[in-house]
Structure formats: structure tokens, C-alpha cells
Design a protein around this motif. Structure first.
Motif: not given
Length: 561
Positions: A385-395, A540-546
Motif C-alpha cells: 500500500t505504500g505505508t509499511p505495516l509496521k508503521l501503520a501498527d505503531y501509529f 517515515l513514508c506513505g500515510k505515516a510520512k507527516n
């Protein structure tokens, strides 16, 4: 977010960075600092020029040479014109999926920028390799060998070879540019057969090892190729198998050994033949047309420029037989009396006495989804999806992926981004069932597993009566033969987001992968003894970029994302 909560977030963020460094970097551990520049180069091992990916100007790249518990700091500078990531095939990265280097855990290193991997070779030894993980980069190179050596206080179950060690990276090779290969797959076409076989990135008769008569040599062999199973042998010499992906094996001589995509193993070769030159042969298995890579093993003092006569291409013990190959796989057993990274015997963990918590039955297949050919697991092709699952889980970013308790088989094939929710310290049986007429290989990041059984046809619960529950091999990559199944047992003692993927590059690109989300489930903030905090240098990238890189707070303590 109000000022008070912002202060808490900043303090926790700083603490997280300090804690991450403190947990992974102990004063008693040795540190290895490396700078790797990733760049394009041109190579023509089969006589056709191709743009490749080199590391520090080399293909294969430099050796990553570690000892158990070493901490590696690898600064990767990306001079390519596209994003790039490296993954560490076989290293378990204990408690540290933040440095796994796949699209589900890490943001890619942008062109012209750098990022430093920091990880520890915690409680492991063995033969492994690194390679690119994005798109079809692995078809362009970017790979290199990894050794994790025993600490001096740990006995090795064989005398250390007095002749030295060689890294032998074998692979199938396409003259086609990796970009054109990707366009081929994006257009719904299958890749053609590869053009040849290489040894250490070299074409016919270019790879050479030098032996001294009377000495013994340690050959660390890895299949870093795109999709082809390979047979490895040295003319006139026996291969004593001693290790495979971090576990010592019962020592047995073989005339040749099958090395499937993504697999690594170690053999000892005694230089006990008349001192002259011999052929080192790597041949393709189970696919036509049959391809060969030929190198030379030369005894010191020999005047032969090349081995006399034609290479012995017909002396393979496999004869391209799936039955024979499975018999060889079943003959490889774990050495129960020795230790690996620790002094206790490998067989002291009695995996056969542990109750299985759950079973995941994963069936690979092909299907057309949205008018395009896809490769599926239980009818699902994975979509990045362009956003790492790990970052999506974290945030806790919504809409990136779906967490499922199992991996049910769908009636209609679909494209989706899902991760299996797995409980920390569960003992799980994973059954890979291959419905296709070609061999598959599967790899699990962050773990090794016990290869309990394999057989023809469909798997059933009755197959458990055939399992090896005593001395099964403990490795991270396993083959599944056509129209057959392979069952592995894995103890989920490594928290994080871990990639389970096909090692066939084409199949992985077309969707044959998934993730295991291993967590305790009852804690918002993981105990750093079980999972390390997010590193302070995380991209940080994708939906977690900002989003700010602050440590995970309870849901009531921050605004909804």
C-alpha cells in the motif's frame, strides 16, 4: 494535542531512541561499522551487457562477517535513481523487525539519501546472505554473503578447516534488464526461462577456488537467484554437509546437493585428490532447457589452465528427479549433540513435546485478478500500500491493512493487504500446500522453523503420524515440491511484524507473501525485552510520512489518527 501531552510525547520519543540503543548496544558486545554505497554498474557474465546493482562497486557485494552477538551498523547510501532496501536473508534480528528491510516494515531509502541499519546477530551462527527486497531489484544483483561465526568459547562440531573458507553464491541469471522483467510481469506475461547460471557473479570458467593438497575447505553456498533450484558439486570430491542456515547438521557426505532459491548451506571439502584442476559445476534442476555454470577448483602448483576434458555434466545424483530430491531433503537431519550459538546441545529444545497452539494451512496457486495474472496464498494476492505495516501498527493508522486471526481460503481470488495476528510464544504449525506443477520455496523473516514433514498430495491431520519430531532441520527457507506439502513448526518468540514470502522472485512480485504480526496483544507499549522501541532514525513514508516519531501511547493519550 495539548502542550502537556506534547511534552510527554517528546520525552518518550527521546527515551525510546535511547532505550533502543541501550537494548541493542550493550557495552560487552562488539560493534561492526560499515559504509555501503549502492550504485548501478554494467556486467556481462554471459556476454550480454546488463545494468546491475553493485555495492561498493562490486557484485557480489562485500562480505558481512560477524560473530555471535556482534552489533552491525550498516550505513547504506543509495545513489540509484529509485528507492532501495536491503533485507538480511536468514538473520533473525531478534526483537527488531524495525531493521528487517522489507516494504512491510521499512520505508525505502530515497534516491540520493542514506539510512543506517542497526541490528544484532543475537544468539545465532551460520551461513546467510543479503539482497534487495523491492520490486525485481534482486534480479539485478545487490546481493552478498553473510557469515555469523561462533564465539571462541563455543565448540564447533568439527575441526576448523585448515585450508580456509570460501563464499560461493550461485544463481540463475537473466540477460534481460530487471526493468524489462518487471514490465513483462506487469503486462500479465510470465518470465521466460533464465539465460544461464553464475558462480559468484561470473560466467563460464571464470569462478576459481584454489586448494592446497591435504587441507580441508569450508564452502558456504547460497542460492541467491531469481527462481531456479540448483545442484552444486565439485568433480571428484565429496561434500560433507555440516550446516544449513544456522543449524549444524548430522555430518553426511553427498556427491551433489540441491540448493533451492533462497537457501544456504555449508560443506567441508577435503583436498584429497591428485593435485590438478577440477570442475565445479552448478546445474539447473526441474526445468528446461537445462543450464550449467562451470567454475574451477585448482590445486596450488597445478599447471592446468582449465580442468582436462569436458565438465562432468551428467554425474548429478539428482537426475532432475523430484522423488530423489525429496529423499535428499529428508536425509538432512539436525546435529542433536552440538550447540550452535550457545553451549547447550541443539537437541535440548524438545520441540516434539510441545503442543501445537494453532495450524495455518497456506495453499499457493495462480489466478487472474482484475484482468492480470497474480500469485496467491489461499486465494489472496498481497498488495503493498505504500505505508509499511509496521508503521501503520505503531501509529495506529487506519486503512492500511487488515489484521486477521487466521488465513481462510477465499472462493474468489482477491487482492488485499492482510497480516495474521499471532500471539507471542505460541507454537504454530504452518503447512505449505503446493497445488502447482513447479517447486516453490518459502522463507520466514525473523525466525527459523523445524521442518517436521513433507509428502505428496494434499495434507491432512493424519500426516502428523509421519512427522520427524526428534531431529528435524531448523532453517528459515524450505522447499515445497509440486503437488505436495511441507509442514514446519515454529515457536513465535520474536515479537514484531515479520514477512513470510515466496523465494521465487516472480511469484513474490505477483503477490505470494504475507505478514505475521507477533505480539502479546495485552500491552500498548511492548516490553523492550520482547520488542525493541522504534529506532530514532526510522524513515517515515506513505500515510505515516507527516506523523511525528513519538513512542506509542495509550489511545486515550493522543488524538485519533
Amino acid at each position: 494535542m495539548d502542550l502537556g501531552r506534547l511534552v510527554v510525547a517528546v520525552v518518550l520519543s527521546v527515551a525510546a531512541g535511547i532505550l533502543h540503543r541501550a537494548v541493542i548496544v550493550g557495552a560487552e558486545n562488539h560493534h561492526v561499522f560499515l559504509d555501503w554505497e549502492v550504485s548501478y554498474a554494467v556486467s556481462q557474465p554471459l556476454g550480454v551487457a546488463k545494468r546491475v546493482i553493485a555495492i561498493n562497486g562490486r557484485l557480489p557485494g562485500p562480505l558481512l562477517n560477524l560473530t555471535t552477538n556482534d552489533v552491525a551498523h550498516i550505513n547504506v547510501v543509495n545513489t540509484l535513481d529509485e528507492p532501495f532496501l536491503l533485507t538480511w536473508n536468514g538473520l533473525q534480528l531478534r526483537r527488531n523487525s524495525w531493521n528487517d528491510g522489507v516494504a512491510g516494515t521499512n520505508c525505502a531509502i530515497p534516491p540520493g539519501e542514506n539510512w543506517t541499519y542497526v541490528f544484532q546477530a543475537k544468539d545465532e551462527v551460520g551461513t546467510f546472505f543479503y539482497r534487495p527486497s523491492l520490486g525485481l531489484h534482486a534480479a539485478a544483483g545487490g546481493h552478498g554473503p553473510i557469515r555469523v561465526n561462533n564465539r571462541p568459547v563455543i565448540d564447533v562440531p568439527f575441526p576448523h578447516p585448515d585450508g580456509g573458507e570460501f563464499d560461493v553464491l550461485i544463481q540463475d541469471w537473466y540477460n534481460m534488464d530487471a526493468t524489462l522483467m518487471q514490465q513483462c510481469l506487469d503486462g500479465g506475461r510470465a518470465l521466460p526461462p533464465p539465460d544461464g547460471v553464475l558462480i559468484n557473479g561470473l560466467g563460464p570458467y571464470e569462478a576459481e577456488l584454489t586448494f592446497e593438497a591435504g587441507r580441508t575447505y569450508w564452502l558456504r553456498v547460497s542460492n541467491v537467484g531469481t527462481r531456479t533450484s540448483l545442484s552444486f558439486r565439485v568433480q571428484g570430491h565429496k561434500l560433507l554437509l555440516v550446516e544449513a542456515e544456522g543449524a549444524y547438521t548430522q555430518q553426511k557426505h553427498y556427491a551433489s546437493l540441491d540448493v533451492h532459491p533462497g537457501q544456504s548451506l555449508s560443506v567441508l571439502v577435503a583436498a584429497d585428490q591428485p593435485p590438478k584442476a577440477y570442475h565445479m559445476v552448478v546445474s539447473s534442476l526441474f526445468a528446461g532447457p537445462e543450464l550449467y555454470g562451470v567454475g574451477t577448483v585448482r590445486y596450488a602448483g597445478s599447471t592446468d589452465k582449465l580442468p582436462p576434458g569436458n565438465p562432468p555434466l551428467d554425474d548429478r545424483s539428482s537426475h532432475n528427479s523430484y522423488n530423489r530430491s525429496m529423499e535428499q531433503a529428508r536425509s538432512i537431519r539436525m546435529n542433536m549433540t552440538s550447540g550452535a550459538a550457545r553451549p547447550n546441545p541443539q537437541g535440548s529444545f524438545h520441540y516434539g513435546h510441545i503442543n501445537v497452539t494453532r495450524t495455518l494451512l497456506l495453499r499457493n496457486d495462480e489466478s487472474e485478478i482484475g484482468g492480470r495474472r497474480r500469485c496467491t496464498v489461499n486465494g489472496v494476492a498481497f498488495a503493498n500500500t505504500g505505508t509499511p505495516l509496521k508503521l501503520a501498527d505503531y501509529f495506529r493508522v487506519a486503512g492500511v491493512y487488515t489484521v486477521v486471526s487466521g488465513w481462510p481460503e477465499t472462493r474468489n481470488s482477491t487482492l488485499s493487504t492482510m497480516a495474521i495476528d499471532a500471539s507471542y510464544r505460541d507454537f504454530v504449525q504452518i503447512v505449505f500446500e503446493n497445488r502447482l506443477p513447479s517447486l516453490q520455496t518459502w522463507h520466514l523473516d525473523g525466525y527459523s522453523f523445524f521442518v517436521a514433514g513433507m509428502g505428496w498430495g494434499k495434507w491432512s491431520q493424519d500426516a502428523r503420524s509421519t512427522y520427524n519430531l526428534v531431529d528435524a532441520m531448523y532453517r528459515s527457507t524450505i522447499q515445497v515440491y509440486p503437488k505436495s506439502w511441507t509442514a514446519v513448526l515454529v515457536y513465535l518468540d520474536n515479537e514484531g511484524m515479520w514477512n513470510l514470502r515466496s523465494q521465487d522472485l516472480e511469484r513474490r512480485y505477483l503477490g505470494q507473501e504475507l505478514y505475521l504480526r507477533v505480539s502479546q496483544g495485552n500491552s500498548e507499549v511492548p516490553d523492550p525485552r520482547d520488542e525493541m522501541p522504534m529506532p530514532s532514525n526510522a524513515l517515515l513514508c506513505g500515510k505515516a510520512k507527516n506523523l511525528k516519531s513519538w513512542y506509542k501511547l495509550a489511545p486515550s493519550q493522543h488524538d485519533h489518527i
